[in-house]
Design a protein around this motif. Structure first.
Motif, short mmCIF file in Angstrom:
data_model
loop_
_atom_site.label_atom_id
_atom_site.label_comp_id
_atom_site.label_asym_id
_atom_site.label_seq_id
_atom_site.Cartn_x
_atom_site.Cartn_y
_atom_site.Cartn_z
N GLU A 177 -45.03 -95.61 -42.37
CA GLU A 177 -45.41 -96.94 -43.17
C GLU A 177 -44.14 -97.79 -42.76
O GLU A 177 -44.23 -99.22 -43.05
N TYR A 178 -43.12 -97.54 -42.26
CA TYR A 178 -41.78 -98.49 -42.21
C TYR A 178 -41.71 -98.48 -40.61
O TYR A 178 -41.57 -97.69 -39.93
N GLY A 238 -46.08 -104.83 -51.18
CA GLY A 238 -46.33 -103.39 -51.25
C GLY A 238 -45.21 -102.66 -51.27
O GLY A 238 -44.03 -103.22 -51.24
N TYR A 239 -45.35 -101.53 -51.79
CA TYR A 239 -44.29 -100.45 -51.75
C TYR A 239 -44.84 -99.30 -51.10
O TYR A 239 -45.80 -98.56 -51.30
N TYR A 240 -43.91 -98.28 -50.17
CA TYR A 240 -44.54 -97.24 -49.53
C TYR A 240 -43.96 -96.33 -49.69
O TYR A 240 -42.58 -96.34 -49.78
N TYR A 241 -44.47 -94.95 -49.44
CA TYR A 241 -43.89 -93.57 -49.63
C TYR A 241 -43.69 -92.95 -48.34
O TYR A 241 -43.10 -91.85 -48.28
N ARG A 242 -44.39 -93.51 -47.36
CA ARG A 242 -44.48 -92.56 -46.18
C ARG A 242 -43.79 -93.07 -44.88
O ARG A 242 -43.49 -94.40 -44.82
N ASN A 290 -40.11 -103.18 -53.85
CA ASN A 290 -40.94 -104.32 -53.06
C ASN A 290 -39.77 -105.56 -53.17
O ASN A 290 -38.68 -105.37 -53.51
N SER A 329 -43.60 -106.99 -45.59
CA SER A 329 -44.84 -106.93 -46.97
C SER A 329 -44.53 -107.87 -48.01
O SER A 329 -43.24 -107.99 -48.20
N THR A 367 -40.10 -102.53 -43.83
CA THR A 367 -41.25 -103.04 -43.24
C THR A 367 -41.54 -104.36 -43.94
O THR A 367 -41.41 -104.68 -45.16
N THR A 386 -40.30 -105.01 -47.71
CA THR A 386 -40.20 -103.92 -48.48
C THR A 386 -38.80 -103.00 -48.04
O THR A 386 -38.76 -102.84 -46.97
#
Length: 125
Positions: free
Chosen positions: A111-112, A104-108, A52, A101, A99, A33
């Motif tokens: 998380e990377y 998924g896709y991440y906002y924080r 993603n 994955s 990151t 991602t």
């Protein structure tokens, strides 16, 4: 590991456009991602946009919706952030993060796993 290098930042007048690039190298055979964050002086790093691996899922911060577009070219291992209708409040250092994955896709920020060095975007009024 993945190494990330951002480019494309610069000085632009309000209402103008810039296109940021994020070139990935290293172990890019695994799915990852890619997201964009920014940090203005005196402020915390904040989420801007994420896409993603397949490109089928994207998300944007409310402050940039309708003005910024995230994209990626997996064949070139490069992600992009097209920024239109720029405002002075968009001034910040822009970072891309990645990151591993599949979907998924991440906002924080936490998380990377991997980050670039950042590229400065300055919007004059």
């Amino acid at each position: 590991q993945v190494q990330l290098v951002e480019s494309g930042g610069g000085l632009v007048q309000a209402g103008g456009s810039l296109r940021l690039s994020c070139a990935a190298s290293g172990r890019t055979s695994r799915k990852y991602t890619m997201g964009w964050f920014r940090q203005a002086p005196g402020k915390e790093r904040e989420f801007v946009a994420v896409m993603n691996w397949s490109g089928g899922s994207t998300a944007y911060a409310d402050s940039v919706k309708g003005r910024f577009t995230i994209s990626r070219d997996n064949a070139k291992n490069t992600g992009y952030l097209q920024m239109n209708s720029l405002k002075p409040e968009d001034t910040a250092i822009y970072y891309c993060g990645a990151t591993y994955s599949d979907f998924g896709y991440y906002y924080r920020e936490n998380e990377y796993t991997y980050w670039g060095q950042g590229t400065q975007v300055t919007v004059s009024s």
